[in-house]
Enzyme design. Structure first.
Site, PDB file in Angstrom:
ATOM      1  N   GLY C 108       0.809  -1.213   0.000  1.00  0.00           N
ATOM      2  CA  GLY C 108       0.000   0.000   0.000  1.00  0.00           C
ATOM      3  C   GLY C 108       0.835   1.252   0.000  1.00  0.00           C
ATOM      4  N   CYS C 109       2.113   1.107  -0.304  1.00  0.00           N
ATOM      5  CA  CYS C 109       2.987   2.258  -0.344  1.00  0.00           C
ATOM      6  C   CYS C 109       2.724   3.038  -1.622  1.00  0.00           C
ATOM      7  CB  CYS C 109       4.443   1.803  -0.306  1.00  0.00           C
ATOM      8  SG  CYS C 109       5.581   3.156  -0.167  1.00  0.00           S
ATOM      9  N   VAL C 110       2.309   4.303  -1.500  1.00  0.00           N
ATOM     10  CA  VAL C 110       1.996   5.065  -2.719  1.00  0.00           C
ATOM     11  C   VAL C 110       2.983   6.214  -2.934  1.00  0.00           C
ATOM     12  CG1 VAL C 110      -0.409   4.550  -3.222  1.00  0.00           C
ATOM     13  CG2 VAL C 110       0.136   6.031  -1.303  1.00  0.00           C
TER      14      VAL C 110
END
Lengths: 102, 138, 110
Positions: C108-110
């Protein structure tokens, strides 16, 4: 030895297990792998079907697939033989043909 | 999604056993990713999906990553509404004690641990599903 | 791609993340930080060690929001905020600290 059937689907998911048992000839064996291992657990709504079929066919279940899913070896229906990958290979060579149900 | 301040109710419905297919892991990843968007998220485990939460999963033998411990992190992501279908457990000869305990910490009560798990009937589930804005099935 | 530490080659991806989790040791972390131009100090290690423990327990690298909250709980509110964590890890606390910790990029690293 006649045919080895392998089942890799949960009996709750589709009718593969029931169809296989209905079409199995007498001296065949059934090996449960992947999600198919759910079929041979005690006290499910399919347990009775398996217990009855055990009178006619030899049944095996793959241990690593039970362990992966946290399914206790003690909860495998009695009469179903728990096997590893080595025995899986032996079973495929001992039988004349293998039918992999999908 | 929440830029206009509207919080929607999202439910993820998990219906497959883990490892046999990729659905269980995919669902978990999507849940963790979307947790960043501050929505009202709940998870349902029904049909073979209840197997995803089985205790004692050991995946060394099948050479796959054991993601069962990741469910315990859901509380940290503020996901604390987990619904387990009672009839699905019964059909499989299982009970809640066969499943992992999932908890969350209530910051307002000095990080008191509370259970995230709700055992519900299919009738109750139907009602809860009806009240969602978005339902995603895996 | 690979990273050389103490004469040994370690496989890394195109962003410099370690390919094999088990390859990690403190020398690898120090080398990565040295290449980025900011040597690791005690404050960095607190976060790196926290991330390794979190991964060990849950098999994931936490999202920034979760990291911030958990650091606050463990090390105090003065450290559990984005300002503090971004000062320590200017490339993004989860992203950069995870790299030094030998973990995959956070889910979920954006």
């Amino acid at each position: 030895m006649n045919m080895l059937h392998t089942i890799n689907k949960s009996p709750f998911e589709n009718s593969t297990m029931s169809s296989c048992i209905a079409m199995c000839s007498q001296d065949s064996s059934i090996l449960f792998i992947e999600d198919g291992v759910i079929s041979v657990m005690k006290s499910t709504k399919f347990s009775e079907l398996i217990e009855n079929a055990l009178k006619e066919f030899k049944m095996y279940v793959l241990k690593p697939d039970l362990e992966a899913r946290g399914l206790s070896l003690n909860n495998v229906i009695e009469g179903v033989e728990i096997v590893g990958y080595d025995e899986f290979v032996d079973l495929t060579t001992e039988h004349k043909t293998v039918q992999s149900w999908l | 999604m929440s830029e206009d301040g509207v919080v929607k109710k999202f439910m993820y419905v998990n219906r497959k056993s883990p490892y046999g297919t990729i659905y269980a892991l995919e669902s978990l990843e999507v849940v963790l990713i979307t947790a960043a968007f501050d929505q009202d998220v709940s998870l349902t485990f029904t049909d073979d999906g209840v197997y995803q939460l089985m205790k004692g999963q050991q995946t060394e033998g099948i050479g796959m990553k054991n993601f069962s411990s990741t469910y315990s992190a859901l509380g940290d992501y503020e996901i604390n509404k987990i619904f387990i279908d009672k009839e699905s457990l019964e059909e499989r000869g299982l009970s809640l004690s066969d499943l992992q305990e999932l908890v969350w910490e209530d910051e307002d009560e000095d990080y008191a641990e509370k259970s995230s798990i709700n055992l519900v009937s299919r009738a109750e589930l139907s009602e809860i599903m009806n009240n969602q804005d978005v339902v995603l099935s895996f | 791609m690979s990273l050389e530490v103490n004469g040994k080659q370690y496989e890394v991806d195109e962003e410099g993340y370690l390919a094999n989790l088990n390859d990690w040791d403190t020398d690898v972390a120090n080398k990565m930080a040295e290449i980025d131009g900011a040597p690791l100090e005690e404050n960095h290690w607190e976060v790196i060690n926290f991330l390794r423990e979190y991964y060990e327990e849950y098999q994931i690298a936490p999202a920034v929001r979760v990291l911030t909250k958990q650091i606050g709980k463990k090390l105090g509110k003065d450290k559990g905020n984005s300002k503090y964590l971004y000062e320590l890890f200017p490339y993004g606390p989860a992203k950069q600290a995870c790299k030094y910790a030998g973990l995959p990029k956070p889910t979920g690293c954006v």
